[in-house]
Enzyme design. Structure first.
Site, short mmCIF file in Angstrom:
data_model
loop_
_atom_site.label_atom_id
_atom_site.label_comp_id
_atom_site.label_asym_id
_atom_site.label_seq_id
_atom_site.Cartn_x
_atom_site.Cartn_y
_atom_site.Cartn_z
N ALA A 9 74.17 -11.44 50.25
CA ALA A 9 75.30 -11.58 49.32
C ALA A 9 74.93 -11.35 47.87
O ALA A 9 75.73 -11.64 46.97
CB ALA A 9 75.98 -12.94 49.47
N TYR A 44 74.59 -7.88 64.81
CA TYR A 44 76.03 -8.11 64.86
C TYR A 44 76.58 -8.19 66.28
O TYR A 44 76.13 -7.48 67.17
CB TYR A 44 76.77 -6.98 64.14
N GLY A 98 80.73 -12.56 55.00
CA GLY A 98 81.22 -11.20 55.15
C GLY A 98 81.41 -10.65 53.75
O GLY A 98 81.77 -11.40 52.83
N ASP A 142 77.37 -8.71 46.72
CA ASP A 142 78.73 -9.25 46.77
C ASP A 142 78.97 -10.21 45.61
O ASP A 142 80.04 -10.20 45.00
CB ASP A 142 78.96 -9.99 48.09
N ASN A 165 82.69 -12.98 50.81
CA ASN A 165 81.70 -13.49 49.86
C ASN A 165 82.17 -13.24 48.42
O ASN A 165 82.14 -14.14 47.57
CB ASN A 165 80.35 -12.81 50.06
#
Length: 313
Positions: free
Chosen positions: A263, A104, A30, A266, A34
Site C-alpha cells: 500500500a 491471489y 485492495g 496507494d 486502500n
C-alpha cells in the site's frame, strides 16, 4: 475544486480479504480501497468525503468489511451485496527488506460482477444524479471486469466528465489479471477522460515498453501526471495541455526501518489527492503523499492504525 469547497470523491474497485504476517492475520485490502480509506482519514480535516463502490457477498466476512469501512467514514451506499458470491482473497509474503509477494484467489470474487445486472447499478445512478466531484479507478478496477463491464465503466467515466466531474486514475498493473496488450487497449480508452494520472513508472514501462509516460498522457488529454518511483523522487508534471507545462521533482522520505511496502503507492496517491483536492499545490501535495507512504511502510499490512497517522490528520 477550489480551496474551501467540500469535495466528494467516489472510488470503484475491489477489496479483498488479506492474510499476512507471522502468524497469519486476517484483515482486508485492495488498491482502490486502500487509497479510499487513507483519503477518508485525511479528508476529515480537509473537507473531502469518500464513497466506495464495489460488490461483496452476504456472508459474515463481507459484513465485517462493510462495517469496518463505515467506521472509517466511508460512504457505502453504492456497495452491491450479491448472493452466492464472496470477496476475493490474497496472501502476502513479505521479505526482510519489506518487499512483498502476492498470491491471489479472486477468480469468482463478488467485485467482478458489480455490473452484472440489467438495472442501473448504484454507481451509475449516482453519476446520473451528479453526486460526486471526482471518480477514481485503477488499472485493477478495469482488469477484474469482463469485457462488456469494462466498456460500461469507460462509458461512466465519459458520462461523469460530461457532467463536469473529474476522473482520477492509477495505472496499477497486475500481470496475473491480464496481458500488456489488453492493458494498453483499455488504458487508451480511459486516459482521454483522466484529469490526474497517478502512474507507477515500473508498471507503465511494463505495459507500454517505453519511458514515454508524460508525452503519452499529454497526447491522450490528461492535464496532470504524477510518476511514482518508490523511494526515488516522484515527478509531477501539471498543466500538460498548456503551452508551458510545469515539471517538479519531490524527494521521498528517507526511511531506514521498512517493514512492509504494501500500500505504499496507494497511500501516496491518497496523500497527493488529499492535497490537490483541498487546494494545495503540487509540491506540497507530493510531500504529503511521501509522508503518508513513509509512515505506512513502517507498519505491517495495507491498512495501518489511524493513530499512526496523527501528525497528518
Amino acid at each position: 475544486m477550489n480551496e474551501g469547497d467540500y469535495v466528494k470523491v467516489a472510488f470503484f474497485g475491489e477489496c479483498m480479504v488479506e492474510l499476512s504476517g507471522q502468524p497469519l492475520q486476517r484483515t482486508f485490502g485492495g488498491d482502490t480501497l486502500n487509497t479510499a480509506l487513507y483519503l477518508a482519514r485525511l479528508g476529515i480535516s480537509r473537507n473531502i468525503s469518500v464513497s466506495y463502490a464495489t460488490a461483496l457477498g452476504v456472508d459474515n466476512i463481507s459484513a465485517e468489511m462493510l462495517a469496518a469501512w463505515q467506521r472509517e467514514r466511508i460512504d457505502t451506499h453504492m456497495v452491491r451485496k450479491l448472493e452466492n458470491k464472496l470477496p476475493g482473497l490474497y496472501l502476502v509474503e513479505t521479505e526482510p527488506n519489506g518487499e512483498r509477494h502476492f498470491h491471489y484467489w479472486r477468480n469468482d470474487s463478488a467485485a467482478k460482477f458489480y455490473f452484472s445486472t440489467a438495472a442501473a447499478t448504484p454507481l451509475e445512478q449516482a453519476i446520473d444524479r451528479n453526486e460526486f466531484d471526482a471518480l477514481y479507478i485503477s488499472g485493477i478496477s478495469l482488469a477484474i471486469l469482463a469485457e462488456d463491464a469494462k466498456a460500461t465503466l469507460v462509458t461512466l467515466l465519459d458520462r461523469h466528465r460530461q457532467l463536469g466531474g473529474k476522473v482520477l486514475f492509477d495505472n496499477n498493473f497486475r500481470p496475473q489479471l491480464w496481458t500488456e496488450k489488453q492493458a494498453q487497449y483499455w488504458y487508451s480508452q480511459v486516459l482521454p477522460f483522466v484529469d490526474i494520472a497517478l502512474m507507477t513508472e515500473e508498471d507503465d514501462q511494463r505495459v507500454w515498453g517505453d519511458n514515454d509516460i508524460v508525452a503519452r498522457c499529454c497526447r491522450f488529454g490528461c492535464n496532470e501526471v504524477v510518476i511514482k518511483r518508490g523511494s526515488d523522487p516522484c515527478e509531477v508534471v501539471s498543466h500538460l495541455q498548456s503551452p508551458k507545462p510545469r515539471r517538479i521533482y519531490v524527494d521521498a522520505n528517507d526511511i531506514g526501518n521498512v517493514v512492509d511496502t504494501c500500500a505504499a503507492g496507494d497511500s501516496f496517491a491518497a496523500g497527493y489527492l488529499a492535497g490537490r483536492l483541498s487546494g494545495v499545490d503540487e509540491k506540497q501535495s507530493a510531500e504529503l503523499g511521501h509522508r503518508l507512504a513513509s509512515i505506512v511502510i513502517q507498519h505491517p499490512g495495507a491498512i495501518i492504525p489511524a493513530t499512526a497517522m496523527t501528525s497528518l490528520l
